[in-house]
Each structure stands twice: as structure tokens, then as C-alpha cells.
Design a protein around this motif. Structure first.
Motif, PDB file in Angstrom:
ATOM      1  N   ASN A  45     -17.492  75.168  29.845  1.00  0.00           N
ATOM      2  CA  ASN A  45     -17.342  73.723  29.131  1.00  0.00           C
ATOM      3  C   ASN A  45     -16.137  73.375  28.477  1.00  0.00           C
ATOM      4  OD1 ASN A  45     -18.426  71.086  28.904  1.00  0.00           O
ATOM      5  ND2 ASN A  45     -20.164  71.559  27.286  1.00  0.00           N
ATOM      6  N   ILE A  46     -16.039  74.784  27.867  1.00  0.00           N
ATOM      7  CA  ILE A  46     -15.087  74.476  26.446  1.00  0.00           C
ATOM      8  C   ILE A  46     -13.173  74.423  27.260  1.00  0.00           C
ATOM      9  CG2 ILE A  46     -13.491  75.963  24.745  1.00  0.00           C
ATOM     10  CD1 ILE A  46     -16.515  77.679  24.193  1.00  0.00           C
ATOM     11  N   VAL A  47     -12.919  75.259  28.052  1.00  0.00           N
ATOM     12  CA  VAL A  47     -12.029  74.870  28.857  1.00  0.00           C
ATOM     13  C   VAL A  47     -12.419  73.527  29.654  1.00  0.00           C
ATOM     14  CG1 VAL A  47     -10.589  75.710  31.419  1.00  0.00           C
ATOM     15  CG2 VAL A  47     -11.546  77.099  29.605  1.00  0.00           C
ATOM     16  N   GLY A  48     -12.447  73.215  29.606  1.00  0.00           N
ATOM     17  CA  GLY A  48     -12.972  71.706  30.549  1.00  0.00           C
ATOM     18  C   GLY A  48     -13.142  70.823  29.383  1.00  0.00           C
ATOM     19  N   PHE A  49     -13.406  70.839  28.547  1.00  0.00           N
ATOM     20  CA  PHE A  49     -13.370  70.116  27.153  1.00  0.00           C
ATOM     21  C   PHE A  49     -11.699  70.398  26.894  1.00  0.00           C
ATOM     22  CE2 PHE A  49     -12.184  70.027  22.660  1.00  0.00           C
ATOM     23  CZ  PHE A  49     -12.660  68.898  21.722  1.00  0.00           C
ATOM     24  N   VAL A  50     -10.983  71.094  26.953  1.00  0.00           N
ATOM     25  CA  VAL A  50      -9.368  71.426  26.186  1.00  0.00           C
ATOM     26  C   VAL A  50      -8.436  70.864  27.609  1.00  0.00           C
ATOM     27  CG1 VAL A  50      -8.094  73.394  26.286  1.00  0.00           C
ATOM     28  CG2 VAL A  50      -9.952  73.877  25.133  1.00  0.00           C
ATOM     29  N   CYS A  51      -9.064  70.456  28.497  1.00  0.00           N
ATOM     30  CA  CYS A  51      -8.000  70.191  29.666  1.00  0.00           C
ATOM     31  C   CYS A  51      -8.628  68.446  29.526  1.00  0.00           C
ATOM     32  CB  CYS A  51      -9.019  70.685  31.063  1.00  0.00           C
ATOM     33  SG  CYS A  51      -8.553  72.256  31.502  1.00  0.00           S
ATOM     34  N   ALA A  52      -9.354  67.931  29.265  1.00  0.00           N
ATOM     35  CA  ALA A  52      -9.645  67.163  28.833  1.00  0.00           C
ATOM     36  C   ALA A  52      -9.055  66.337  27.608  1.00  0.00           C
ATOM     37  CB  ALA A  52     -10.754  66.640  28.892  1.00  0.00           C
ATOM     38  N   PHE A  53      -9.122  66.927  26.746  1.00  0.00           N
ATOM     39  CA  PHE A  53      -9.160  66.193  25.409  1.00  0.00           C
ATOM     40  C   PHE A  53      -7.116  65.786  25.426  1.00  0.00           C
ATOM     41  CE2 PHE A  53      -6.597  66.186  21.352  1.00  0.00           C
ATOM     42  CZ  PHE A  53      -7.907  65.671  20.707  1.00  0.00           C
ATOM     43  N   PRO A  54      -6.322  65.938  25.528  1.00  0.00           N
ATOM     44  CA  PRO A  54      -4.816  65.184  26.456  1.00  0.00           C
ATOM     45  C   PRO A  54      -4.985  63.704  26.238  1.00  0.00           C
ATOM     46  CG  PRO A  54      -4.577  67.380  26.961  1.00  0.00           C
ATOM     47  CD  PRO A  54      -5.904  67.251  26.445  1.00  0.00           C
ATOM     48  N   VAL A  55      -6.185  63.496  27.586  1.00  0.00           N
ATOM     49  CA  VAL A  55      -6.489  62.276  28.546  1.00  0.00           C
ATOM     50  C   VAL A  55      -7.307  61.505  28.073  1.00  0.00           C
ATOM     51  CG1 VAL A  55      -7.789  61.713  31.130  1.00  0.00           C
ATOM     52  CG2 VAL A  55      -6.106  64.077  31.096  1.00  0.00           C
ATOM     53  N   SER A  56      -7.843  61.969  27.370  1.00  0.00           N
ATOM     54  CA  SER A  56      -8.571  61.146  26.323  1.00  0.00           C
ATOM     55  C   SER A  56      -8.069  60.275  25.009  1.00  0.00           C
ATOM     56  CB  SER A  56      -9.701  61.669  25.271  1.00  0.00           C
ATOM     57  OG  SER A  56     -10.713  61.011  25.172  1.00  0.00           O
ATOM     58  N   TYR A  57      -7.235  60.990  24.432  1.00  0.00           N
ATOM     59  CA  TYR A  57      -6.322  61.124  23.101  1.00  0.00           C
ATOM     60  C   TYR A  57      -5.417  59.541  23.724  1.00  0.00           C
ATOM     61  CZ  TYR A  57      -2.987  60.280  18.907  1.00  0.00           C
ATOM     62  OH  TYR A  57      -2.493  60.543  17.755  1.00  0.00           O
ATOM     63  N   ILE A  58      -4.004  60.435  24.510  1.00  0.00           N
ATOM     64  CA  ILE A  58      -3.379  59.576  24.715  1.00  0.00           C
ATOM     65  C   ILE A  58      -4.111  58.156  25.389  1.00  0.00           C
ATOM     66  CG2 ILE A  58      -1.320  58.873  27.071  1.00  0.00           C
ATOM     67  CD1 ILE A  58      -0.636  62.474  26.349  1.00  0.00           C
ATOM     68  N   GLY A  59      -4.701  57.659  26.619  1.00  0.00           N
ATOM     69  CA  GLY A  59      -5.284  57.401  27.268  1.00  0.00           C
ATOM     70  C   GLY A  59      -6.274  55.894  26.038  1.00  0.00           C
ATOM     71  N   HIS A  60      -6.852  56.523  25.000  1.00  0.00           N
ATOM     72  CA  HIS A  60      -7.609  55.685  23.999  1.00  0.00           C
ATOM     73  C   HIS A  60      -6.688  54.906  23.161  1.00  0.00           C
ATOM     74  CE1 HIS A  60     -11.783  56.584  25.973  1.00  0.00           C
ATOM     75  NE2 HIS A  60     -11.355  57.862  24.889  1.00  0.00           N
ATOM     76  N   ARG A  61      -5.890  55.831  22.973  1.00  0.00           N
ATOM     77  CA  ARG A  61      -4.524  55.860  22.006  1.00  0.00           C
ATOM     78  C   ARG A  61      -3.695  54.193  22.897  1.00  0.00           C
ATOM     79  NH1 ARG A  61      -1.587  56.449  16.982  1.00  0.00           N
ATOM     80  NH2 ARG A  61       0.318  56.287  17.330  1.00  0.00           N
TER      81      ARG A  61
END
Length: 132
Positions: free
Chosen positions: A45-61
Motif C-alpha cells: 500500500n505504501i509503494v502504491g501511494f508513492v507511485c500514485a502521488f506524482p500522478v495525483s499532484y500534477i493532474g490536480h494542479r
């Protein structure tokens, strides 16, 4: 008034799309690691979060909250705080659910990710990417 409502609809729609993509990255990585490599759910779950964070930040911004004139130095730490809060809620709910229910990890993670998404949207909109 109508323009504000349209802007809100666009924001929510993009948030859902970006969030779904980031959630898919998180989910596929976490469940894949747990099932294919037998990594413990907490670590997967931690690794999944780390992989998804850049997708989330760039997309939301760029899509969910466009028109922001603030520098990354201002928004990134705030969004990271929101994401970490969401992840801690996610991890806590996942681990408690796995301990106290017989539900499989893949189902628990899917349910928890939907529940946590609502608080993440509200914190992102009104704090991390606010225009003030």
C-alpha cells in the motif's frame, strides 16, 4: 453565479478523473505487489501511494484546480500534507479492516480508497489549491 457553478462542476469532474487514474495506479501497484510478489499489504500500500502521488499532484494542479498562480513551493507541501493525511487514513482503515474482517485486501483497499477520496477533494479544493 452560473459561471461559478460551471467552474465547480469542471473542478469536481477533473478531480474525479485524475483521482481515478491516480487511484488505479495506487491500486494496481499495491495489489500487484501483494499478489505477485507476496509483499505484505501494508508495504504494498505504501509503494502504491508513492507511485500514485506524482500522478495525483500534477493532474490536480493542472486539471482539477487550474489557473493557480502560486508556485510549486507553496502548493506542493500543502498537497503533500493532504495526500499524507489521506494515506494515513487509508492505511489505518485498511489495516483495521484486514485485522477485524475476513475481507480480502483487494476489496478492502477499493472500498477505503473511495471513502478517503471525499476528504481529499475537500482539503485539496479549500486548502492545498486555494487561491488565497
Amino acid at each position: 453565479m452560473q459561471a461559478d457553478l460551471d467552474k465547480l462542476r469542471r473542478s469536481v469532474s477533473w478531480f474525479a478523473c485524475v483521482g481515478a487514474i491516480a487511484a488505479l495506479v495506487h491500486y494496481v501497484v499495491a495489489v500487484g505487489l501483494e499478489r505477485c510478489l507476496n509483499i505484505q499489504p501494508a508495504w504494498a500500500n505504501i509503494v502504491g501511494f508513492v507511485c500514485a502521488f506524482p500522478v495525483s499532484y500534477i493532474g490536480h494542479r493542472t486539471l482539477s484546480f487550474p489557473g493557480l498562480n502560486q508556485a510549486h513551493q507553496h502548493t506542493l507541501p500543502k498537497f503533500l500534507s493532504v495526500a499524507v493525511f489521506g494515506f494515513l487514513a487509508n492505511q489505518t482503515l485498511v489495516l483495521l479492516s484486514l485485522r477485524y474482517t475476513t475481507l480480502p485486501f483487494w476489496l478492502v483497499l477499493a472500498i477505503v480508497m473511495v471513502v478517503v477520496a471525499i476528504s481529499t477533494y475537500l482539503l485539496s479544493r479549500y486548502w492545498a489549491f486555494s487561491h488565497t
